[in-house]
Design a protein around this motif. Structure first.
Motif, PDB file in Angstrom:
ATOM      1  N   GLN A   1      95.836  57.614  20.827  1.00 31.54           N
ATOM      2  CA  GLN A   1      95.226  58.428  19.775  1.00 31.54           C
ATOM      3  C   GLN A   1      93.761  58.046  19.568  1.00 31.54           C
ATOM      4  O   GLN A   1      92.885  58.915  19.472  1.00 31.54           O
ATOM      5  CB  GLN A   1      96.002  58.254  18.469  1.00 31.54           C
ATOM      6  N   ASN A   2      93.482  56.755  19.505  1.00 31.73           N
ATOM      7  CA  ASN A   2      92.104  56.287  19.309  1.00 31.73           C
ATOM      8  C   ASN A   2      91.217  56.631  20.502  1.00 31.73           C
ATOM      9  O   ASN A   2      90.063  57.039  20.348  1.00 31.73           O
ATOM     10  CB  ASN A   2      92.083  54.774  19.090  1.00 31.73           C
ATOM     11  N   LYS A   3      91.769  56.472  21.686  1.00 30.55           N
ATOM     12  CA  LYS A   3      91.009  56.694  22.916  1.00 30.55           C
ATOM     13  C   LYS A   3      90.586  58.147  23.069  1.00 30.55           C
ATOM     14  O   LYS A   3      89.512  58.447  23.596  1.00 30.55           O
ATOM     15  CB  LYS A   3      91.856  56.263  24.118  1.00 30.55           C
ATOM     16  N   HIS A   4      91.425  59.060  22.581  1.00 31.85           N
ATOM     17  CA  HIS A   4      91.170  60.486  22.801  1.00 31.85           C
ATOM     18  C   HIS A   4      90.738  61.221  21.534  1.00 31.85           C
ATOM     19  O   HIS A   4      90.874  62.435  21.448  1.00 31.85           O
ATOM     20  CB  HIS A   4      92.421  61.149  23.374  1.00 31.85           C
ATOM     21  N   GLN A   5      90.212  60.487  20.567  1.00 33.05           N
ATOM     22  CA  GLN A   5      89.804  61.115  19.308  1.00 33.05           C
ATOM     23  C   GLN A   5      88.806  62.244  19.514  1.00 33.05           C
ATOM     24  O   GLN A   5      88.844  63.262  18.827  1.00 33.05           O
ATOM     25  CB  GLN A   5      89.196  60.067  18.375  1.00 33.05           C
ATOM     26  N   LYS A   6      87.896  62.071  20.470  1.00 38.84           N
ATOM     27  CA  LYS A   6      86.851  63.068  20.690  1.00 38.84           C
ATOM     28  C   LYS A   6      87.184  64.021  21.839  1.00 38.84           C
ATOM     29  O   LYS A   6      86.335  64.782  22.283  1.00 38.84           O
ATOM     30  CB  LYS A   6      85.520  62.359  20.972  1.00 38.84           C
ATOM     31  N   ASN A   7      88.406  63.967  22.290  1.00 39.57           N
ATOM     32  CA  ASN A   7      88.824  64.825  23.394  1.00 39.57           C
ATOM     33  C   ASN A   7      88.991  66.264  22.911  1.00 39.57           C
ATOM     34  O   ASN A   7      89.857  66.560  22.096  1.00 39.57           O
ATOM     35  CB  ASN A   7      90.147  64.306  23.976  1.00 39.57           C
ATOM     36  N   LYS A   8      88.151  67.151  23.404  1.00 32.16           N
ATOM     37  CA  LYS A   8      88.206  68.547  22.974  1.00 32.16           C
ATOM     38  C   LYS A   8      89.301  69.322  23.694  1.00 32.16           C
ATOM     39  O   LYS A   8      89.792  70.329  23.195  1.00 32.16           O
ATOM     40  CB  LYS A   8      86.847  69.211  23.208  1.00 32.16           C
ATOM     41  N   LYS A   9      89.671  68.866  24.886  1.00 28.44           N
ATOM     42  CA  LYS A   9      90.743  69.519  25.621  1.00 28.44           C
ATOM     43  C   LYS A   9      92.066  68.878  25.225  1.00 28.44           C
ATOM     44  O   LYS A   9      92.394  67.783  25.662  1.00 28.44           O
ATOM     45  CB  LYS A   9      90.523  69.373  27.129  1.00 28.44           C
ATOM     46  N   SER A  10      92.796  69.536  24.365  1.00 25.92           N
ATOM     47  CA  SER A  10      94.040  68.958  23.882  1.00 25.92           C
ATOM     48  C   SER A  10      95.194  69.934  24.071  1.00 25.92           C
ATOM     49  O   SER A  10      94.994  71.141  24.214  1.00 25.92           O
ATOM     50  CB  SER A  10      93.918  68.575  22.406  1.00 25.92           C
ATOM     51  N   TYR A  11      96.388  69.383  24.065  1.00 21.63           N
ATOM     52  CA  TYR A  11      97.597  70.194  24.200  1.00 21.63           C
ATOM     53  C   TYR A  11      97.801  71.032  22.939  1.00 21.63           C
ATOM     54  O   TYR A  11      97.752  70.513  21.824  1.00 21.63           O
ATOM     55  CB  TYR A  11      98.794  69.274  24.431  1.00 21.63           C
ATOM     56  N   LYS A  12      98.008  72.316  23.115  1.00 22.23           N
ATOM     57  CA  LYS A  12      98.289  73.214  22.003  1.00 22.23           C
ATOM     58  C   LYS A  12      99.804  73.332  21.862  1.00 22.23           C
ATOM     59  O   LYS A  12     100.483  73.750  22.797  1.00 22.23           O
ATOM     60  CB  LYS A  12      97.674  74.600  22.250  1.00 22.23           C
ATOM     61  N   PHE A  13     100.312  72.949  20.719  1.00 20.33           N
ATOM     62  CA  PHE A  13     101.756  72.912  20.506  1.00 20.33           C
ATOM     63  C   PHE A  13     102.387  74.278  20.771  1.00 20.33           C
ATOM     64  O   PHE A  13     101.986  75.281  20.177  1.00 20.33           O
ATOM     65  CB  PHE A  13     102.070  72.459  19.081  1.00 20.33           C
ATOM     66  N   LEU A  14     103.349  74.296  21.675  1.00 18.17           N
ATOM     67  CA  LEU A  14     104.033  75.530  22.038  1.00 18.17           C
ATOM     68  C   LEU A  14     105.275  75.724  21.175  1.00 18.17           C
ATOM     69  O   LEU A  14     105.896  74.754  20.729  1.00 18.17           O
ATOM     70  CB  LEU A  14     104.430  75.491  23.517  1.00 18.17           C
ATOM     71  N   LYS A  15     105.638  76.965  20.965  1.00 17.51           N
ATOM     72  CA  LYS A  15     106.792  77.285  20.140  1.00 17.51           C
ATOM     73  C   LYS A  15     108.047  77.424  20.994  1.00 17.51           C
ATOM     74  O   LYS A  15     107.981  77.609  22.200  1.00 17.51           O
ATOM     75  CB  LYS A  15     106.542  78.585  19.365  1.00 17.51           C
ATOM     76  N   HIS A  16     109.186  77.328  20.333  1.00 16.75           N
ATOM     77  CA  HIS A  16     110.471  77.551  21.001  1.00 16.75           C
ATOM     78  C   HIS A  16     111.454  78.057  19.953  1.00 16.75           C
ATOM     79  O   HIS A  16     111.474  77.568  18.821  1.00 16.75           O
ATOM     80  CB  HIS A  16     110.990  76.260  21.627  1.00 16.75           C
ATOM     81  N   SER A  17     112.254  79.026  20.337  1.00 15.52           N
ATOM     82  CA  SER A  17     113.184  79.643  19.384  1.00 15.52           C
ATOM     83  C   SER A  17     114.220  78.661  18.851  1.00 15.52           C
ATOM     84  O   SER A  17     114.788  78.868  17.775  1.00 15.52           O
ATOM     85  CB  SER A  17     113.894  80.829  20.044  1.00 15.52           C
ATOM     86  N   ALA A  18     114.467  77.575  19.587  1.00 20.35           N
ATOM     87  CA  ALA A  18     115.489  76.610  19.162  1.00 20.35           C
ATOM     88  C   ALA A  18     114.956  75.597  18.152  1.00 20.35           C
ATOM     89  O   ALA A  18     115.742  74.894  17.512  1.00 20.35           O
ATOM     90  CB  ALA A  18     116.059  75.874  20.372  1.00 20.35           C
ATOM     91  N   PHE A  19     113.629  75.515  17.993  1.00 24.33           N
ATOM     92  CA  PHE A  19     113.067  74.556  17.042  1.00 24.33           C
ATOM     93  C   PHE A  19     113.432  74.961  15.620  1.00 24.33           C
ATOM     94  O   PHE A  19     113.221  76.107  15.212  1.00 24.33           O
ATOM     95  CB  PHE A  19     111.544  74.491  17.156  1.00 24.33           C
TER      96      PHE A  19
END
Length: 337
Positions: free
Chosen positions: A175-193
């Motif tokens: 988390q600390n290492k990538h604080q300024k990382n602009k390319k991040s994973y966008k949380f995907l949805k799922h019908s089972a969540f």
């Protein structure tokens, strides 16, 4: 509740073949592999190996594997045979390969000589691949259960090489290492969540999946595993919750206390994303903290949702009987996707 185990036993390759079943379902996807020739040609005297590594300014890496393990092959192909991680490993680690079913004799100290299989049992190696990192005094400093993609493994290697394991958890380091990382994973949805976050007093099976914005394998996990219809069916058989591992927003826990996902990750020492912890009656029964393909993942969920853990002490014994049942129906099992 009987026979609750703390972790899932993921040997990841069934200990049987399809031969002998009347209806001929087949097991496919097991991959043979070799370890790199540059791995240490060790006499398996770990104390001597540690001393030699110290002289070279390196740490020890014990690579535990199993014959025909598809996850081991992928890990080796992507990180040890090629890619930028190969040089990083060669420069900083002395790598010793150990077969968890092997019979070579290993000496941990002058008065202790045991087989590879006994060592795996003693060190509670329950996954393949498993990587144990040892410092220059021979102390295990970090344990990696299961496959990691090259990006995630590079981050882990840096965490160990820079000795940040002495200061913080891998999750916080990432988390600390990538604080300024602009390319991040966008949380995907799922019908089972499910959106139920009030778990106070909840007694039924629950799967809690942890993702974060720095997860390098989460998108692929959604696309290749969670999109599988059989996996989705098993997800819907229990309460399946997805949490942001970096979130400090507190939720009601099984015992009525309030705790954040960030604190849960630290409490349960979960280093893998997307990691899944499986609960029943408010207690952890098993977990997935390494990459699994569809067949193993759906059966891991079924092991809990159907409360088969009450009959089978380990996931491995459950999986063996379950796979035999499927093969008898003439259904093929693919371990590789």
């Amino acid at each position: 509740m009987k026979n609750v185990i703390s972790v899932v036993v993921f040997f990841l390759v069934m200990g049987f073949s399809a031969v002998g079943f009347s209806a001929q379902g087949k097991v496919t996807g097991g991959n043979s592999f070799e370890t790199p020739g540059w791995f240490k040609d060790s006499f398996l005297d770990i104390q001597e190996d540690v001393a030699e590594a110290k002289e070279e300014g390196k740490k020890i890496m014990l690579f535990f594997h199993l014959n025909n393990c598809p996850y081991c092959k992928a890990m080796l192909d992507e990180n040890f045979f090629k890619g930028s991680n190969k040089k990083t490993i060669q420069d900083n680690f002395s790598v010793i390969q150990i077969n968890i079913k092997g019979d070579r004799q290993i000496s941990l100290n002058k008065n202790d000589e045991i087989s590879e299989q006994q060592l795996a049992t003693q060190l509670k190696v329950l996954y393949t691949p498993t990587v144990l990192f040892m410092d220059q005094n021979g102390k295990v400093i970090f344990r990696m259960n299961g496959y990691r993609d090259p990006t995630a493994f590079a981050n882990l290697l840096d965490y160990v090489i820079t000795d940040n394991y002495q200061k913080m958890s891998l999750s916080l380091y990432t988390q600390n290492k990538h604080q300024k990382n602009k390319k991040s994973y966008k949380f995907l949805k799922h019908s089972a969540f499910k959106t139920k976050y009030d778990l106070k007093g909840y007694k039924k099976p629950v799967a809690i999946m942890f993702e974060d914005k720095d997860c390098t394998g989460c998108a692929d996990f959604h696309q290749s595993i969670l999109s599988n219809k059989e996996v989705a069916k098993e997800m819907n058989a229990l309460l399946y919750i997805r949490l942001d591992a970096y979130s400090d927003k507190k939720i009601n826990w099984f015992d009525g206390t309030k705790i954040s996902p960030q604190d849960l990750v630290n409490k349960y020492k979960l280093s893998y994303r997307p990691g899944v912890i499986l609960f029943d009656e408010g207690k952890e029964v098993s977990r997935v903290d390494g990459k699994l393909y569809s067949y193993h993942f759906k059966e891991a969920l079924r092991y809990i949702s159907g409360r088969y853990y009450q009959k089978y002490a380990t996931y491995h014994t459950y999986l063996k009987d379950r796979s035999a049942e499927i093969l008898k129906q003439g259904i093929n099992i693919d371990l590789s996707k």
